[in-house]
Scaffold this motif. Structure first.
Motif, PDB file in Angstrom:
ATOM      1  N   GLN A   1      36.727  41.195  43.730  1.00  0.00           N
ATOM      2  CA  GLN A   1      36.156  40.455  42.612  1.00  0.00           C
ATOM      3  C   GLN A   1      36.929  39.156  42.329  1.00  0.00           C
ATOM      4  O   GLN A   1      36.355  38.117  42.143  1.00  0.00           O
ATOM      5  CB  GLN A   1      36.158  41.352  41.378  1.00  0.00           C
ATOM      6  CG  GLN A   1      34.917  41.237  40.553  1.00  0.00           C
ATOM      7  CD  GLN A   1      34.701  42.493  39.700  1.00  0.00           C
ATOM      8  OE1 GLN A   1      34.939  43.609  40.145  1.00  0.00           O
ATOM      9  NE2 GLN A   1      34.258  42.303  38.489  1.00  0.00           N
TER      10      GLN A   1
ATOM     11  N   THR B   1      31.980  48.510  41.671  1.00  0.00           N
ATOM     12  CA  THR B   1      33.286  48.328  42.300  1.00  0.00           C
ATOM     13  C   THR B   1      33.857  49.671  42.744  1.00  0.00           C
ATOM     14  O   THR B   1      34.428  49.797  43.828  1.00  0.00           O
ATOM     15  CB  THR B   1      34.250  47.637  41.315  1.00  0.00           C
ATOM     16  OG1 THR B   1      33.703  46.378  40.953  1.00  0.00           O
ATOM     17  CG2 THR B   1      35.609  47.425  41.935  1.00  0.00           C
TER      18      THR B   1
ATOM     19  N   ASP C   1      32.561  41.905  46.716  1.00  0.00           N
ATOM     20  CA  ASP C   1      32.406  42.323  45.324  1.00  0.00           C
ATOM     21  C   ASP C   1      32.232  41.104  44.427  1.00  0.00           C
ATOM     22  O   ASP C   1      33.127  40.276  44.328  1.00  0.00           O
ATOM     23  CB  ASP C   1      33.635  43.129  44.883  1.00  0.00           C
ATOM     24  CG  ASP C   1      33.360  43.932  43.622  1.00  0.00           C
ATOM     25  OD1 ASP C   1      32.255  43.789  43.055  1.00  0.00           O
ATOM     26  OD2 ASP C   1      34.242  44.696  43.210  1.00  0.00           O
ATOM     27  N   GLU C   2      31.080  41.020  43.792  1.00  0.00           N
ATOM     28  CA  GLU C   2      30.782  39.942  42.851  1.00  0.00           C
ATOM     29  C   GLU C   2      31.157  38.581  43.420  1.00  0.00           C
ATOM     30  O   GLU C   2      31.921  37.828  42.826  1.00  0.00           O
ATOM     31  CB  GLU C   2      31.557  40.160  41.537  1.00  0.00           C
ATOM     32  CG  GLU C   2      31.366  41.540  40.978  1.00  0.00           C
ATOM     33  CD  GLU C   2      30.563  41.556  39.701  1.00  0.00           C
ATOM     34  OE1 GLU C   2      30.336  40.467  39.128  1.00  0.00           O
ATOM     35  OE2 GLU C   2      30.153  42.639  39.282  1.00  0.00           O
TER      36      GLU C   2
HETATM   37 MG   LIG Z   1      33.041  45.367  39.362  1.00  0.00          MG
END
Ligand SMILES: [Mg+2]
Ligand SMILES: Nc1ncnc2c1ncn2[C@@H]1O[C@H](COP(=O)(O)OP(=O)(O)O)[C@@H](O)[C@H]1O
Lengths: 275, 355
Positions: A94, A50, A171-172
Motif C-alpha cells: 500500500q 490487504t 495493493d491499492e
Molecule cells: Mg488495505
C-alpha cells in the motif's frame, strides 16, 4: 502447454479463514487468478483485502484453508520450496515499502543479487531496465524519500518485477494519487499484462481504474466473497452492496447505519429509509 | 450513570469530553442525550466517535440517545473504519482473565524472543553450511556505525571517569601516604567494572536505540514484510549483522575505554598529584591481572549480546505506528541498561564466590 496453463489458475485460494486474535476477518474465502488476466479485489476499507494478499504471499498463516500458487501450497511448503515460490511472486505494498536507506536501483538490485546470483554489474543493469520499464530510469540514483508518491508506487512495481515473477500483487496501487498519476499507473498495469505472461491481482476501490484494467473482479464483504466473476458479471449483479459500490451511493450507508445503531440506546429517531 | 445530561443548542464538546472521561467510573455506562442537537457537523460526529473510542479505552461505555434523523447523516458520512472501531464492543476482562492475559503476553514475549534467538543462531551457525553465508558486508557497515562512531564519546567519558576515580581515591589514599595505589584502584575498577558498563550504557543509548528505531521504522513502513515477500530473511539481512556488529564493536570499545580510563587516572596522578610517570605505569601493570581483563571482556560481550537482542526485539515488535517506534526506542534503552546492570550484578556475585 499453453492451453493447460490457461485452464488452471495460477493462484488458487481455497476456503481461507483469516483471524487476528479472535476476530475473524475472512471467513471462508475462495478465489483464483489466471495468467494473462488482471483480477481486481474490491471491497470497502477494512473488508480484508490487504489481509487476503498477505495470506497469499505467506506473510500471514491462515486459520483454515489453503493458498496454492502454481499448484504448490505456500503455507505448507518447506523453507526452500517457499523461497522458490516467492521468487515467482512480486508484490507492491500500500505505501510502497521501498527500502528507505537504499537508492531505487539498489532496491531492485537487491533481490536480483540474492536470488539470481548475478554479479553486481549485471544486477544493476537489470535494475535500471526494470526502472525504465516503469518510466523511472532517470531516478535510478534517487532515494525513496526524494521522489513523489506516484513515483514510489512505480518503483515498487519495478521492484515487484525484479525477478520476472509469474504472479504480481498490487495493493491499492492508485489509491491516494491524483487522477493523472493514477491513470498512468493503470496504463502501466495494462502494459505489464500485455508484455509478460503473469497473473495480476490488484486491490483497488477506484471505479475508474476498475473499469480500465479489470478482467475479473472479486468483491469482499463481511469476510465473504460477495461477488466473483468477469467484470461485467460482477458489475451487473443486483446485490445491494454491489450496487452501492458501483453506483457510488454515499459509501455503504447501509453498513454505516447498522454500525451507528449499535451506539444508540433508544434506536434514535430513525430517518425511516436511510438513503 | 450519567443519563440525561441534556445538551441543548450547539454541542459543547470539550466540556462533554471532560465530564465523561474525568468523572465517569471505569465500568460504567454514559448515555449522552443528543435530542437537543439539531445539526451536527461531520467534525462533531467524528469527535463524538472519538469520545466513544477514548471511553472504551478507559472502560467507559459511551452511548447516545435522541439522535435526530438530520444529525444522523453526519455520522454516516464518516470513514467506516472509525465507526466500526467505535461500535465494536469492548471485551472487558475480569481480574482473573486479566492475569491470564498478562501471563499469555509474557509467554508470547518469551516465545518470540526464543524464536528470534533461534533465527539468529541459525543464520550464524547453520545456514552458512547451506550456501547462505553471513552478510559480512552489512555487518562491516554496522561495525563502523556502532564502533567507529562511538570512539570519541567512549574515550572522552572514560577519560573523565578514570580521572574522577583517581581524584576520589586520592583524597582517601593521600592520608596514608599511599597515593600510588590510585593506579591499582583506577586500573582494576576500570577493567573489571567501569569500562564494560560504561561502554554498554553508551552503546545502549547510541546504538541500541538507533537499531530499535531503524528496525521499528522498517516494520511500520512494511519494509520488513516486503523483504519477506522477496524471500530475503530479515534474520539474515538485518538481525544477525546488527548483533554481530555489537558483539564485535562493544568489546573493542571496552578496550578503548580501559585505555582512556587508565589514562584519565594517569593524568590526575602524574599531572595533578605529581606521582612519577614511570612509577604510575609500573604500578598499573603490576596491579592488573589477566583475569581482570578477561572478566571485563566477558562482561562486555555479554552486555553486547543483551543490547543486541533487546534492541532487535523492540524494533521488530513495534505496535501502533510511528508513535510505537518512539515508545519502543525509549523502552529499548531502558530495558538494555537495566538488564546489563542486573547481569553485571549476577556475574560479579558469581565471580566473587568462585574466583
Ligand atoms: Mg488495505
Ligand atoms: N495486524 C492486525 N491486527 C489486528 N487487526 C488487524 C490487523 N491488520 C488489519 N486488521 C483489521 O482487519 C480488518 C481488515 O484489514 P485490511 O485487510 O487491512 O483491510 P483493507 O485492506 O480491505 O482495508 C480491519 O478491520 C483491520 O482493523
Amino acid at each position: 502447454m499453453t492451453t493447460e496453463r490457461d485452464s488452471s489458475p495460477y493462484v488458487q485460494v481455497e476456503n481461507l479463514v483469516a483471524r487476528y486474535g479472535n476476530r475473524t476477518i475472512l471467513d471462508g474465502v475462495s478465489c483464483s487468478a489466471r495468467r494473462g488476466e488482471i483480477t481486481v479485489i474490491l471491497g470497502g476499507s477494512g473488508s480484508g483485502k490487504t489481509t487476503l494478499l498477505r495470506h497469499i504471499v505467506g506473510l500471514l498463516t491462515p486459520a483454515a484453508g489453503r493458498v496454492l500458487i502454481d499448484g504448490r501450497d505456500i503455507h505448507r511448503a518447506s523453507e526452500e520450496e517457499q523461497e522458490a515460490i516467492l521468487r515467482n511472486v512480486g508484490m507492491s505494498f500500500q505505501g510502497g515499502a521501498l527500502f528507505n536507506s537504499m537508492t531505487l536501483e539498489e532496491n531492485i538490485a537487491l533481490p536480483i543479487i540474492e536470488h539470481a546470483h548475478a554479479n553486481r554489474e549485471t544486477a544493476y543493469t537489470l535494475a535500471r531496465m526494470k526502472l525504465a520499464l516503469v518510466g523511472l530510469e532517470r531516478a535510478a540514483q534517487s532515494l525513496p524519500a526524494e521522489i513523489s508518491g506516484g513515483m514510489k508506487k512505480r518503483a515498487a512495481v519495478a521492484r515487484a518485477l525484479a525477478l520476472d515473477p509469474g504472479l504480481l500483487l498490487f495493493d491499492e496501487l492508485s489509491a491516494g494519487l491524483d487522477p493523472v498519476t493514477a491513470r498512468e499507473l493503470d496504463e502501466l498495469v495494462l502494459r505489464l499484462k500485455a508484455q509478460f505472461d503473469v497473473a495480476i491481482l490488484v486491490v483497488t476501490h477506484e471505479l475508474s481504474s476498475i473499469q480500465m484494467i479489470a478482467d475479473r473482479a472479486i468483491m469482499l464483504h463481511a469476510g465473504k466473497v460477495l461477488a466473483a466473476g468477469t467484470l461485467d458479471e460482477v458489475r451487473s449483479m443486483d446485490h445491494p452492496h454491489v450496487r452501492a459500490f458501483f453506483d457510488r451511493r454515499p459509501r455503504s450507508t447501509v453498513v454505516q447505519h447498522g454500525l451507528l445503531d449499535a451506539l444508540l440506546v433508544d434506536g434514535g429517531d430513525h430517518g425511516e429509509n436511510p438513503a | 450513570m450519567l443519563t440525561n445530561n441534556h445538551i441543548s443548542g450547539a454541542l459543547a464538546l470539550a466540556p462533554l469530553r471532560e465530564q465523561v472521561l474525568k468523572r465517569a467510573e471505569p465500568g460504567s455506562r454514559v448515555v449522552v442525550n443528543l435530542s437537543g442537537v439539531q445539526k451536527l457537523s461531520g467534525l462533531d460526529a467524528a469527535a463524538l466517535l472519538r469520545l466513544v473510542i477514548e471511553g472504551k479505552e478507559k472502560g467507559i461505555e459511551v452511548r447516545f440517545s435522541g439522535l435526530s434523523a438530520e444529525a444522523r447523516q453526519a455520522f454516516t458520512g464518516l470513514d467506516a473504519s472509525l465507526l466500526e472501531h467505535a461500535a465494536t464492543p469492548t471485551e472487558s476482562l475480569s481480574p482473573i482473565e486479566e492475569v491470564g492475559e498478562q501471563t499469555l503476553d509474557l509467554l508470547a514475549t518469551a516465545r518470540r524472543l526464543l524464536e528470534m534467538i533461534g533465527e539468529i543462531t541459525y543464520w550464524f551457525f547453520i545456514a552458512p553450511w547451506h550456501g547462505k553465508g553471513v552478510k559480512w558486508e552489512r555487518t562491516g557497515e554496522q561495525i563502523v556505525k556502532i564502533g567507529l562512531d562511538g570512539v570519541p564519546i567512549v574515550s572522552f567519558l572514560s577519560f573523565l571517569i578514570g580521572a574522577v576515580l583517581a581524584l576520589n581515591a586520592a583524597s582517601q589514599l593521600r592520608q596514608f601516604g599511599a597515593s600510588i595505589y590510585i593506579a591499582n584502584l583506577v586500573g582494576v575498577s576500570m577493567t573489571r567494572e567501569m569500562a564494560p558498563l560504561l561502554t554498554a550504557i553508551i552503546a545502549a543509548g547510541r546504538s541500541g536505540s538507533a537499531i530499535t528505531a531503524e528496525l521499528g521504522t522498517m516494520v511500520v513502513s512494511e519494509e520488513i514484510d516486503a523483504m519477506r515477500t522477496m524471500a530475503l530473511s530479515p534474520g539474515r539481512f538485518l538481525l544477525l549483522p546488527r548483533v554481530l556488529a555489537l558483539l564485535c564493536a562493544v568489546p573493542c570499545l571496552t578496550v578503548l575505554s580501559n585505555l582512556a580510563g587508565i589514562f584519565g587516572g594517569y593524568w590526575v596522578g602524574v599531572i595533578v598529584l605529581g606521582l612519577g610517570s614511570r612509577n604510575y605505569l609500573q604500578q598499573t601493570s603490576q596491579a592488573l591481572l589477566i583475569s581482570d581483563l578477561v572478566t571485563g571482556m566477558v562482561k562486555s560481550t555479554m552486555f553486547a549480546l543483551l543490547i543486541g537482542l533487546v534492541s532487535c526485539y523492540r524494533g521488530f515488535y513495534v505496535h501502533g505506528g510511528a508513535e510505537g517506534v518512539g515508545t519502543n526506542t525509549t523502552a529499548s534503552v531502558v530495558t538494555s541498561i537495566v538488564l546489563c546492570i542486573l547481569a553485571d550484578a549476577v556475574f560479579t556475585t558469581i565471580f566473587f564466590y568462585f574466583d
